[in-house]
Every structure is written in C-alpha cells, then in structure tokens.
Write an enzyme that holds these catalytic residues in place. Structure first.
Site, PDB file in Angstrom:
ATOM      1  N   GLU A   1      56.940 -33.107 -92.011  1.00  0.00           N
ATOM      2  CA  GLU A   1      55.947 -33.805 -91.285  1.00  0.00           C
ATOM      3  C   GLU A   1      55.295 -33.016 -90.338  1.00  0.00           C
ATOM      4  O   GLU A   1      54.163 -33.354 -90.089  1.00  0.00           O
ATOM      5  CB  GLU A   1      56.956 -34.997 -90.559  1.00  0.00           C
TER       6      GLU A   1
ATOM      7  N   GLU B   1      61.692 -45.732 -92.161  1.00  0.00           N
ATOM      8  CA  GLU B   1      60.593 -46.117 -92.557  1.00  0.00           C
ATOM      9  C   GLU B   1      60.460 -46.254 -94.149  1.00  0.00           C
ATOM     10  O   GLU B   1      60.327 -47.383 -94.484  1.00  0.00           O
ATOM     11  CB  GLU B   1      59.665 -45.123 -91.984  1.00  0.00           C
TER      12      GLU B   1
END
Ligand code: BGC
Length: 725
Positions: free
Chosen positions: A608, A349
């Site tokens: 995260e 990402e």
C-alpha cells in the site's frame, strides 16, 4: 430462476454467531436424467447433497449490491443424487458479506441493520426423470435447521469449527419474506480454489513462536491435515510480514480478528475454513496437537482463492527484481479480485474501493481476462449510483460517503477500459446513461462552472509529498478533481461516438472544462499535477508539463513523490514526451522510494505504501499498512503498453488491430511480453545484442508497428527487426 414454490427460510431462533445448518431429506425415484440445485442466501453458503459439495464456488453467492441484486447459482448435482434412495441436502450459511460487520473500522448507520438480517436461505432442487416427470425440493417449512459445527464465521474475524460438537436436534425452518425482487442469475466469475501452496519453511521466532512461511502472500485459507484426539485444538493466526525483530506480526489487520480455531475429533482429519478468507503469507501456530512445535510442513497447505479469470498477460525481462515486481502485481490482483476488486484482503476493509480498482484496471486487463468479472461489478456500481448521479467510494456501497475524484470516475473509466480491451460496445451502451449521470453529477454539484470545485476529495492518496500526519499528497484536490472531470466528460464523448449518440453537449462541456483548467492552473506545483495535466491532455503545452515533471523528479533526487493518483500516469507521461530513459530509471530504481524497494525488502505482493517497511525495518504505521494493495502495481500497464509496447487501439477495440511500439532500455537488457487477446496471442520482445536491438513480434491481427519512431503496417505473422541501439 427459482421456482415460486421455494420460499425464504431461516432458523426458528437466532443462533448468534453459530452457523446454521439447513437440511432436507428426500427420496429420489429411479431413472434420473438431471438434477439441478438453484440456490442463494443472505450470507455465504456451502451446499452439499449426500456430503458431496454442489459446485466449487467459494464464498457463494458472491458480493453484489444486495439491496438491488442478489445472485442465484445453479449447480448440476446429477452425480450427487442417488436414484431410488433416500438423499439429504444440507446447507451451511455463514454471515458472509451480507451479515458481517462491514465496514470494520468504523460504525456505519446501516451496519447494525445489516447484521440483524436473518440467516436466510432460498433453494430449489429440481430432479428431472427420464420418463419426463419432474420433482422439486424447494425450501419451505419442511426443511430442518440446527446448529452446525461451525461455531463462528465472519468475513473479517475468521472461523471457529468444533469437530467434536454433537449437533443437537433440529427445528423446523421458518419461512419469511426475503428479498425476491432482487434475484438475478450468476453474473460474475465464480470464486474458486485456484492454487495450492506448501509451507516453505517453519520458523521459530526470537519470541519462540512457531510460524509457517508459505513464501508467498495469498488470499484464501489454510487446509490442515492432522491426527489428533477429540478435543485437541489447532489454532492459527495470520500475518503478512514479520516485525523488525523477526517476530510474528499482524497489528496491521486492525480490528479484523482473522481467527482460525479448529477443535479436533479422534483420528486423522482434514479441515479448511468454509465461509471466510484470510490475506496472509505467515501463519503462527498457537495451538496444535502435541504443542505448536509438533506442527510439521505436511500438516498445512495454503489455498489461494480468487475469481476464476483466465490469465492473459506475461512479462519477463533482464532484471530479476523487476520480474518479481511483475509477479507481485499478478499476486496482488489474484488476492484482491475475489468476486469484487478490493483494496486489500486482510484488514478490516476488504472493500471495493473504486479508486484502487480504477488505477489498477488497465494493468489488470492485461494480466487477466477481467471482462466478466468487471461487468458484474460495474452493474453493481450502476445499481448503487445515486439518483443525482453520485458514485460512492466503494462498490458495493456499504460506506455511503460522497464521491471523490479519481475514485468515483471508475463509473466512466471502467466501461471504457472494458470496451478497449474486449471490444464489446455492449458495455458502453449498458453504461452510457450511468457515465453521463456521473458527469452530470459533477456539473450539478460544483461550486465553479467548468471546474470541480467546492468538495472534498481523497486527493493524491498516500503521495509522498503529503504534509506530515496527512494521507493526502500535496497536489491540489481541485486540480485533480477537474482533471478527472474533464477525462470523464471526454470518455462520455468517445463512448457516445461509438454508440452513435449525440454528444455535442458533452464535447462542449469537455472544452469548457479544459479551458477552465488552463485558466485556473497556469502552473503545476507537484509531480502529480504535472503528470495529470499532460496525461489527460489538459495542459496548453503538454510537453512543457512533461518537461517540468522530469525536472521536478530530478530535483527531488530522481525519485517519485506521487500517490495513488499520480503514480499510474508518471511513466506514461515521461515516455510520451521523450523521457523514456528517466522512466526506466524510476522503474529500475531499487532504493526507497521506488517500485523495486519493496522487492528488495522481500515483498511478494504490492504494498500500500512505498515505505510499508522502512529502511530500518520499522513499519510506516500499524493502522494503515497493507502489504497487498495493488494501486502502485498499475505500473505493469506501462511495462506491457510502453516498454513492450502492446497497446489496444481505440479505432479497433478488443485488439481487432494492435499497436506494437516497444521502447527498449539497455539497462534492462531484454524484455518479453505475451498477451493473449481475444483475437489470439500477441507477443513483443526486444534484446540488446552488441550495438543493435533485436525485436521479435508476433501478431495474430493487423498491427501498427512503431520502432524508433518509424511506423509500419504489418499483417498477421511473426517478425524480427533489428535496429541500432
Ligand atoms: C483504502 C484505500 C482507499 C482509501 C481511500 C483506504 O483505507 O485501503 O486503498 O482507496 O482508503 O480513502
């Protein structure tokens, strides 16, 4: 800017994965006054003059919305050019963001198109002589290109370098018509090699792997220094955390190969990747001269690479775990402010996710001076904003997905935050149209007047109350969307007032949204819903919303159920409405789920997921489990702004005046915050001494000091106050 005579050049043939090396020999006259290299490329470049690097910018020319904006760097290379001699300028041009397979985890229509871009270079070396003459070496067909020793380089997949490769003969470069109309000067901070880390420990894992532990997760690369024979190989893999058995692990990088393969030449040599970066703490030595076990600590140095922002914020308090959490927030910012604000630095990402940037931005503005960094990125946001005002989920917008509340709202929140922290209304005038267009987009696309209805959003991303199998917490998406719609409209009003614009229509709109919100949502069903209703001042009775939030937290067993959207507001709402003690209970909690849980599990950056590693050592998942993702690090803004109480004031933005309203807690014992504002150093500290709390405050500007609910105005100076605990 680049002289017209320079033209875009590319290799005569497609070199595939191999990084081309452009070069040009030239003779310099004597009496050089100044030599300057202006340069950019379709990819990322390293430029050298006679083997000396031009500038220190890593990953230049940086990442912008390339369809609209491409930065050109200017380097003073006077010291590198040899007067009266033959000189060579060489440029390596890797794929960088321009030509890598962004995004990594799925196919995007224009992904293939981007990858087909030529390895284009545009440069101009200008030499000014003492006698007033000027000579130029612009890119044109007289430049040569050949295959370099960098055999492969890509953003996600890493780099392969062969020091024993003998570059063949060079061809002439081919001019082509590249993007001339998008060129701009350097706007952002340069990305630099900022810190060097030694190997803390070399581990032999149960599986027998040799793994280097740098003791800290960083974004950057590893420099190796080895004595070897030609053909020996150093091959490394990168990981963030070991698996439950203590073995090397990096499945969570998903398709990002993050390769590092270096083929040696004879003798002593040092090497570091030139055109890519990695997110890692652990490095597995797959191959090494003499075998992996021969690798010694001295052979490796970790290099942390990030945007060159000035550190402005420091927090220390009476809980070592909390101090580590603060450090983790700082490191996650370093690791994810690499030219643009990213979600993570390791998996496939590494994108400018607008929601992540938005929720962490306030904390980020305390930690570092981010004005220049964000001014550039917000211009990319504006450039990528659609005709109808829509703002994407990532900027630069390589995803091309429809907007989501809380993500795309960075269009209004971003400029406002910079104004609050740095005081320049210029950012508001530069973005006022964009802010309005964003709000107008919502107004024009909603299915129900006054609400933001009828669209899909990312919701309270990763909320712990998500139904099983979903990433979206169970808070109602349209409630979140409407709350943010109101907030963005409100910011347009506030910005417009600063600029002296007529914002009556937006004021009316805001009131309409607020009324609709109240009508549609008489009840709040989740922690995040309560938090948003109170935080954005939308609830008819914000105190009741805060009460309900506190009750829900208690009913849940004193834990948070919130995700990316709710979490940043919860503590603010609690402390605002009399639940400071509960806010601290949450902040200082060590068991899962909590901020400090990850710290007890050895985190060195923000995770995260609350449970990236679960109690039994297993992983939340292998697909979406980054250990360097700063969203939950937003809690740092509460520590600066509420616990220590250093707050910007809207009526005196940029800390022309400051509010200092600390909120002590006996369990923490003491706290010290320092913030280097544009007007000087502001500090706020408190400590429990027996039955009293001792406050120590320094302000370089007038301050509104609030202690125990009592407000006093003070002038610049240092103050000590005592109050009953
Ligand atoms: C990213 C996030 C992002 C989210 C939204 C994830 O894959 O890493 O941080 O905000 O997607 O869809």
């Amino acid at each position: 800017m680049i002289e017209r005579k320079a033209v875009w050049i590319r290799p005569a043939r497609d070199m595939g994965d191999v990084v081309p090396e452009f070069s040009r020999k030239f003779r310099a006259g004597s009496g050089i006054e100044r030599a300057v290299l202006r340069i950019t490329g379709l990819g990322v470049y390293v430029a050298e003059v006679n083997g000396g690097r031009a500038g220190n910018f890593i990953m230049a020319p940086g990442w912008t919305s390339y369809d609209h904006r491409l930065q050109v760097q200017t380097y003073d290379v006077t010291d590198l050019v040899r007067a009266g001699e033959e000189n060579t300028v060489t440029v390596l041009l890797g794929k960088g963001w321009y030509r890598s397979r962004l995004v990594g985890w799925r196919y995007c229509d224009d992904q293939e198109e981007r990858r087909k871009n030529p390895a284009g270079l545009l440069a101009d070396l200008e030499i000014r002589y003492e006698n007033g003459s000027v000579s130029r070496i612009p890119t044109d067909e007289s430049w040569l290109v050949r295959e370099s020793r960098v055999r492969f380089s890509e953003i996600y997949d890493g780099e392969i370098y062969d020091a024993s490769f003998e570059p063949g003969t060079a061809d002439h470069a081919v001019p082509f018509s590249g993007p001339d109309h998008t060129l701009i000067g350097q706007e952002g901070e340069e990305v630099l090699e900022k810190e060097r880390l030694s190997v803390r420990e070399i581990i032999t894992t149960p599986r027998g792997e040799t793994v280097l532990d740098f003791g800290q997760e960083i974004t950057g690369y590893v420099e190796i220094e080895v004595t070897a024979s030609a053909g020996d190989v150093v091959d490394l893999s990168f990981g963030e955390v070991p698996d439950a058995d203590g073995n090397f692990y990096n499945e969570n990088y998903r398709t990002a190969k993050a390769l590092y393969r270096y083929t040696c030449r004879d003798g002593r040599q040092t090497y570091k990747p030139l055109l890519t970066f990695y997110g890692f703490r652990y490095v597995r030595v797959n191959e090494f001269p003499g075998g992996p076990q021969a690798a010694a600590k001295e052979n490796f140095t970790g290099i942390a690479v990030y945007s060159d922002m000035k550190r402005t914020g420091y927090l220390t308090g009476g809980d070592p775990l909390l101090n580590r959490l603060v450090s983790n927030g700082i490191w996650s910012q370093k690791g994810n402010y690499l030219d643009i604000p990213t979600d993570c630095p390791q998996r496939d990402e590494r994108l400018g996710w607008t929601g992540d940037a938005q929720v962490f931005m306030r904390a980020g503005c305390y930690n570092f001076d981010t004005e220049r960094f964000f001014r550039k990125w917000l211009r990319d946001l504006k450039a990528d904003q659609k005709e109808d005002g829509a703002v994407g989920l990532v900027i630069p917008d390589v995803l091309q997905e429809p907007p989501s509340a809380a993500w795309s709202d960075v269009a209004s929140i971003g400029p406002w935050m910079l104004y609050l922290f740095y005081g320049d209304a210029g950012v508001l005038s530069a973005h006022f149209e964009s802010m309005k267009r964003w709000v107008d987009y919502v107004t024009g696309s909603t299915a129900k007047d006054g609400l933001w209805a009828g669209k899909e959003h990312l919701g309270d991303w990763l909320g712990l109350d998500a139904p099983s199998g979903s990433c979206k917490g169970s808070s109602r998406e349209e409630l979140i969307a409407t709350a943010y719609y109101a907030h963005s409209a409100e910011l347009v009003v506030r910005a417009g007032k600063v600029l002296g614009e007529d914002v009556s229509a937006y004021k009316e709109l805001y009131e309409k949204i607020r009324a609709a919100f109240r009508r549609e949502y008489p009840e709040y069903l989740t922690q995040t819903e309560c938090a948003l209703a109170a935080y954005f001042g939308l609830a008819e009775d914000p105190r009741a919303a805060a009460d309900r939030l506190a009750r829900m937290i208690e009913e849940a067993g004193g834990i948070l159920k919130t995700g990316f959207v709710g979490t940043p507001c919860v503590l603010h709402v609690l402390s605002e409405y009399g639940y400071t003690e509960l806010a601290y209970t949450l902040l200082l909690r060590r068991e899962y789920p909590s901020w400090l849980y990850s710290v007890t599990k050895g985190a060195t950056t923000i995770w995260e997921h609350w449970d990236g590693i679960t109690e039994d050592g297993s992983f939340w998942s292998k697909d979406m489990n980054s250990f360097n993702h700063y969203a939950y690090g937003a809690v740092l803004d509460w520590i600066y702004g509420v616990a220590a109480g250093i707050c910007p004031l809207e009526e005196a933005p940029g800390f022309r005046k400051v509010r200092i309203a600390p909120n002590p807690d006996r369990r923490l014992g003491w706290l010290e915050a320092r913030f280097e504002s544009r007007h000087g150093l502001i500090t706020s500290g408190w400590e429990y001494v027996g039955d009293t709390v001792r406050y120590e405050i320094t302000t370089p500007v007038e301050a509104e000091v609030v202690l125990g609910g009592v407000k006093r105005e003070v002038g610049a100076g240092s103050y000590i106050f005592y109050a009953e605990a």
